[in-house]
Scaffold this motif. Structure first.
Motif, PDB file in Angstrom:
ATOM      1  N   SER A  48       2.129   1.036  -6.946  1.00  0.00           N
ATOM      2  CA  SER A  48       1.674   1.492  -5.637  1.00  0.00           C
ATOM      3  C   SER A  48       2.212   0.582  -4.526  1.00  0.00           C
ATOM      4  O   SER A  48       2.748   1.071  -3.526  1.00  0.00           O
ATOM      5  N   ASP A  49       2.086  -0.726  -4.708  1.00  0.00           N
ATOM      6  CA  ASP A  49       2.584  -1.675  -3.703  1.00  0.00           C
ATOM      7  C   ASP A  49       4.089  -1.520  -3.499  1.00  0.00           C
ATOM      8  O   ASP A  49       4.587  -1.538  -2.366  1.00  0.00           O
ATOM      9  N   PHE A  50       4.817  -1.358  -4.602  1.00  0.00           N
ATOM     10  CA  PHE A  50       6.274  -1.224  -4.523  1.00  0.00           C
ATOM     11  C   PHE A  50       6.670   0.039  -3.762  1.00  0.00           C
ATOM     12  O   PHE A  50       7.507   0.001  -2.861  1.00  0.00           O
ATOM     13  N   ILE A  51       6.061   1.148  -4.107  1.00  0.00           N
ATOM     14  CA  ILE A  51       6.392   2.417  -3.443  1.00  0.00           C
ATOM     15  C   ILE A  51       6.018   2.358  -1.967  1.00  0.00           C
ATOM     16  O   ILE A  51       6.793   2.784  -1.107  1.00  0.00           O
ATOM     17  N   CYS A  52       4.848   1.829  -1.659  1.00  0.00           N
ATOM     18  CA  CYS A  52       4.418   1.739  -0.257  1.00  0.00           C
ATOM     19  C   CYS A  52       5.344   0.829   0.547  1.00  0.00           C
ATOM     20  O   CYS A  52       5.635   1.110   1.710  1.00  0.00           O
ATOM     21  N   ALA A  53       5.824  -0.254  -0.062  1.00  0.00           N
ATOM     22  CA  ALA A  53       6.732  -1.164   0.641  1.00  0.00           C
ATOM     23  C   ALA A  53       8.062  -0.492   0.962  1.00  0.00           C
ATOM     24  O   ALA A  53       8.712  -0.841   1.942  1.00  0.00           O
ATOM     25  N   GLN A  54       8.461   0.492   0.154  1.00  0.00           N
ATOM     26  CA  GLN A  54       9.703   1.219   0.424  1.00  0.00           C
ATOM     27  C   GLN A  54       9.563   2.103   1.660  1.00  0.00           C
ATOM     28  O   GLN A  54      10.545   2.417   2.323  1.00  0.00           O
ATOM     29  N   ASP A  55       8.330   2.535   1.936  1.00  0.00           N
ATOM     30  CA  ASP A  55       8.017   3.389   3.090  1.00  0.00           C
ATOM     31  C   ASP A  55       9.007   4.558   3.189  1.00  0.00           C
ATOM     32  O   ASP A  55       9.601   4.807   4.234  1.00  0.00           O
ATOM     33  N   SER A  56       9.171   5.249   2.075  1.00  0.00           N
ATOM     34  CA  SER A  56      10.121   6.350   1.987  1.00  0.00           C
ATOM     35  C   SER A  56       9.426   7.599   1.449  1.00  0.00           C
ATOM     36  O   SER A  56       9.750   8.093   0.368  1.00  0.00           O
TER      37      SER A  56
END
Length: 137
Positions: A48-56
């Protein structure tokens, strides 16, 4: 975010039935928490943190839940106005559901991961993509 373990792995074991149109452009990585305690929860949080950090966003999720979970999942998605399709796959009388979900933001991502990530942890098919170009057969 806690410490994580990252390792590139090779494709091609007899247990993998994933086919790619352009195999040369595909990498396989094992990424997970360094500690085994609360492994599933820590992996879900990291994802979740990784995907949210991508903001894509949107993010696309395709997965195979167990058949008895379909009604509960459809209610969750409908109640939260999350766009999805579901269909039955399989051969003959041995069919199973496949869901494809379009996650438009952080809130829907976190809700769906909270409710479905155990499916990935149970070694069912669970694929996340930043593009809507995957197919499931």
């Amino acid at each position: 975010m806690g410490k994580i373990f990252i390792r590139e792995e090779e494709w091609g074991s007899e247990e993998e039935f994933i086919i790619f149109d352009d195999f040369q452009k595909v990498s396989k990585w094992y990424i997970g928490p360094l500690d085994y305690e609360d492994y599933v929860d820590k992996t879900r949080e990291f994802l979740s943190d990784f995907i949210c950090a991508q903001d894509s966003f949107p993010v696309f999720l395709t997965f195979e839940p167990y058949s008895e979970q379909s009604v509960k999942l459809e209610k969750l998605l409908n109640d939260n106005a999350i766009s999805y399709t579901s269909r039955l796959e399989g051969i003959g009388s041995r069919t199973f559901p496949v869901f494809s979900i379009k996650l438009k933001g952080v809130q829907s991502l976190q809700l769906v991961l909270e409710e479905t990530f155990w499916i990935a942890a149970a070694n069912q098919f669970f694929a996340i993509s930043f593009t809507d170009n995957g197919t499931y057969k």
